[in-house]
Design a protein around this motif. Structure first.
Motif, PDB file in Angstrom:
ATOM      1  N   ALA A  58       6.263   1.895  -1.580  1.00 47.78           N
ATOM      2  CA  ALA A  58       5.478   1.659  -2.786  1.00 47.78           C
ATOM      3  C   ALA A  58       6.288   1.981  -4.041  1.00 47.78           C
ATOM      4  CB  ALA A  58       4.205   2.502  -2.751  1.00 47.78           C
ATOM      5  N   ALA A  59       7.033   3.092  -4.001  1.00 45.92           N
ATOM      6  CA  ALA A  59       7.837   3.476  -5.161  1.00 45.92           C
ATOM      7  C   ALA A  59       9.009   2.514  -5.377  1.00 45.92           C
ATOM      8  CB  ALA A  59       8.355   4.898  -4.981  1.00 45.92           C
ATOM      9  N   GLU A  67       2.955  -5.332  -0.090  1.00 41.70           N
ATOM     10  CA  GLU A  67       2.902  -6.798  -0.222  1.00 41.70           C
ATOM     11  C   GLU A  67       4.288  -7.424  -0.006  1.00 41.70           C
ATOM     12  OE1 GLU A  67       1.499  -4.725  -2.308  1.00 41.70           O
ATOM     13  OE2 GLU A  67      -0.648  -5.197  -2.155  1.00 41.70           O
ATOM     14  N   VAL A  68       5.307  -6.831  -0.611  1.00 47.31           N
ATOM     15  CA  VAL A  68       6.667  -7.365  -0.466  1.00 47.31           C
ATOM     16  C   VAL A  68       7.134  -7.230   0.977  1.00 47.31           C
ATOM     17  CG1 VAL A  68       9.074  -7.070  -1.166  1.00 47.31           C
ATOM     18  CG2 VAL A  68       7.250  -6.920  -2.872  1.00 47.31           C
ATOM     19  N   PHE A  69       6.829  -6.087   1.590  1.00 45.13           N
ATOM     20  CA  PHE A  69       7.210  -5.888   2.988  1.00 45.13           C
ATOM     21  C   PHE A  69       6.543  -6.931   3.879  1.00 45.13           C
ATOM     22  CE2 PHE A  69       5.959  -4.093   7.103  1.00 45.13           C
ATOM     23  CZ  PHE A  69       7.213  -3.871   7.657  1.00 45.13           C
ATOM     24  N   ASN A  70       5.241  -7.139   3.707  1.00 46.40           N
ATOM     25  CA  ASN A  70       4.517  -8.113   4.517  1.00 46.40           C
ATOM     26  C   ASN A  70       5.082  -9.520   4.335  1.00 46.40           C
ATOM     27  OD1 ASN A  70       2.771  -6.271   5.680  1.00 46.40           O
ATOM     28  ND2 ASN A  70       1.157  -6.573   4.177  1.00 46.40           N
ATOM     29  N   THR A 194       0.584 -17.395   4.164  1.00 45.94           N
ATOM     30  CA  THR A 194       0.172 -16.008   3.982  1.00 45.94           C
ATOM     31  C   THR A 194       1.229 -15.214   3.226  1.00 45.94           C
ATOM     32  OG1 THR A 194      -1.050 -16.129   6.071  1.00 45.94           O
ATOM     33  CG2 THR A 194      -0.627 -13.937   5.181  1.00 45.94           C
ATOM     34  N   ALA A 195       2.507 -15.500   3.497  1.00 49.51           N
ATOM     35  CA  ALA A 195       3.581 -14.843   2.749  1.00 49.51           C
ATOM     36  C   ALA A 195       3.477 -15.169   1.267  1.00 49.51           C
ATOM     37  CB  ALA A 195       4.940 -15.280   3.296  1.00 49.51           C
ATOM     38  N   GLN A 201       0.269 -11.749  -4.968  1.00 48.79           N
ATOM     39  CA  GLN A 201      -0.321 -10.441  -5.247  1.00 48.79           C
ATOM     40  C   GLN A 201       0.695  -9.480  -5.848  1.00 48.79           C
ATOM     41  OE1 GLN A 201      -1.902  -9.274  -1.438  1.00 48.79           O
ATOM     42  NE2 GLN A 201      -3.672 -10.644  -1.576  1.00 48.79           N
ATOM     43  N   ALA A 202       1.966  -9.634  -5.474  1.00 43.88           N
ATOM     44  CA  ALA A 202       3.016  -8.774  -6.008  1.00 43.88           C
ATOM     45  C   ALA A 202       3.583  -9.299  -7.331  1.00 43.88           C
ATOM     46  CB  ALA A 202       4.147  -8.639  -4.987  1.00 43.88           C
ATOM     47  N   ASN A 203       3.014 -10.396  -7.846  1.00 41.96           N
ATOM     48  CA  ASN A 203       3.465 -11.017  -9.102  1.00 41.96           C
ATOM     49  C   ASN A 203       4.928 -11.459  -9.046  1.00 41.96           C
ATOM     50  OD1 ASN A 203       0.991 -10.707 -10.539  1.00 41.96           O
ATOM     51  ND2 ASN A 203       1.465  -8.542 -10.842  1.00 41.96           N
ATOM     52  N   ILE A 204       5.359 -11.913  -7.876  1.00 41.75           N
ATOM     53  CA  ILE A 204       6.734 -12.400  -7.720  1.00 41.75           C
ATOM     54  C   ILE A 204       6.801 -13.905  -7.881  1.00 41.75           C
ATOM     55  CG2 ILE A 204       8.625 -12.640  -6.038  1.00 41.75           C
ATOM     56  CD1 ILE A 204       7.897  -9.889  -4.991  1.00 41.75           C
TER      57      ILE A 204
END
Length: 283
Positions: A58-59, A67-70, A194-195, A201-204
């Motif tokens: 998270a940090a 989200e990025v990991f998933n 899904t990715a 969600q991560a605003n990427i």
């Protein structure tokens, strides 16, 4: 207990459906149980490690670590499934003939099996890490009957996954590899969609429209059929535009790659069937 069982059931079901499709797609392959079992074991170990490093994740990505990991796990699975689909498109007929002649003595390419081992491991890793994080949170909140809920959820999810696997094995052998390859293509496209949702969600990546349509009245995401459709074909009752773009691009790329592999394999077989010298260009 039942709330815990329901959440664990949904997470286990997602992993079990993916494992079932992979297991069916490798029907008759020698030592596939070792590869699939190894993938499940690696995924469980990885899930525990991810859960323990949740704060660091998270940090590292400004609070969007999960989200990025998933998304990364899903996209890696898409690449590996895609490689297997292309490989099977060029070897499926040969494997079908070997299965009819030798049953379980079929020998698939070792590299293809390693890829599918990784797909199984990634599926278990992603869903397992979410289960572990959830259980840690419930335990910290003083919830009771954690192990009972966990056991019920795991057994129920695994049972439905096995039911899908048993159904796939009923497909006639002459159509088997085509059917499972098509399921793997849809599975990969759904994982890519899904990715994309996690990346939004991560605003990427931009959403390109947050809700193209809403079919919740017909099939809700949270329902059991909706959950199964989400895993197997990428169904989303309220998809964003970027999700559909990822889905369509994955379908197109894998369909094109499989078609090229089939054509290349057919040309190679035809060339080998020619008498010596006939396949050589004129001087």
């Amino acid at each position: 207990m039942w709330a815990i069982a329901l959440l664990v059931f949904r997470e286990v079901l997602e992993a079990a459906l993916i494992v079932s499709v992979v297991a069916a797609a490798t029907r008759g392959v020698r030592q596939r149980g070792l590869f699939i079992g190894g993938g499940i074991a690696l995924g469980v170990v990885g899930a525990a490690l991810v859960a323990w490093s949740a704060d660091w994740l998270a940090a590292a990505v400004s609070g969007a670590g999960q989200e990025v990991f998933n998304a990364g796990v899903l996209l890696a699975a898409v690449l590996m499934i895609g490689w297997h689909v292309v490989w099977m498109s060029s070897h499926g007929r040969e494997l079908s003939r070997q299965m009819q002649a030798m049953g379980s003595a079929v020998k698939a390419g070792a590299s293809s099996m390693v890829m599918l081992l990784a797909v199984v491991a990634l599926a278990v890793l992603r869903e397992g890490s979410e289960i572990v994080l959830f259980l840690f949170g419930m335990r910290a909140g003083g919830a009771d009957h954690l192990w009972a809920g966990l056991s019920v959820g795991v057994v129920a999810g695994a049972a439905l996954g096995y039911a899908l696997y048993a159904g796939l094995l009923r497909i006639p052998l002459r159509h088997f590899f085509s059917a499972t390859n098509a399921m793997l293509v849809l599975l990969a496209a759904g994982l890519a969609s899904t990715a994309a949702r996690y990346l939004i969600q991560a605003n990427i990546v931009p959403a390109l429209g947050y809700r193209l349509w809403d079919s919740s009245w017909l099939l809700a995401n949270g329902s059991l059929p909706g959950q199964a459709a989400h895993v197997l074909v990428g169904y989303d009752a309220q998809p964003a535009g970027m999700q559909m773009l990822f889905f369509a691009a994955t379908l197109l790329l894998l369909w094109s790659g499989a078609r090229w592999a089939r054509g290349h394999a057919g040309a190679a077989v035809a060339k080998r069937a020619l008498p010596d010298g006939l396949g050589q260009p004129a001087q």
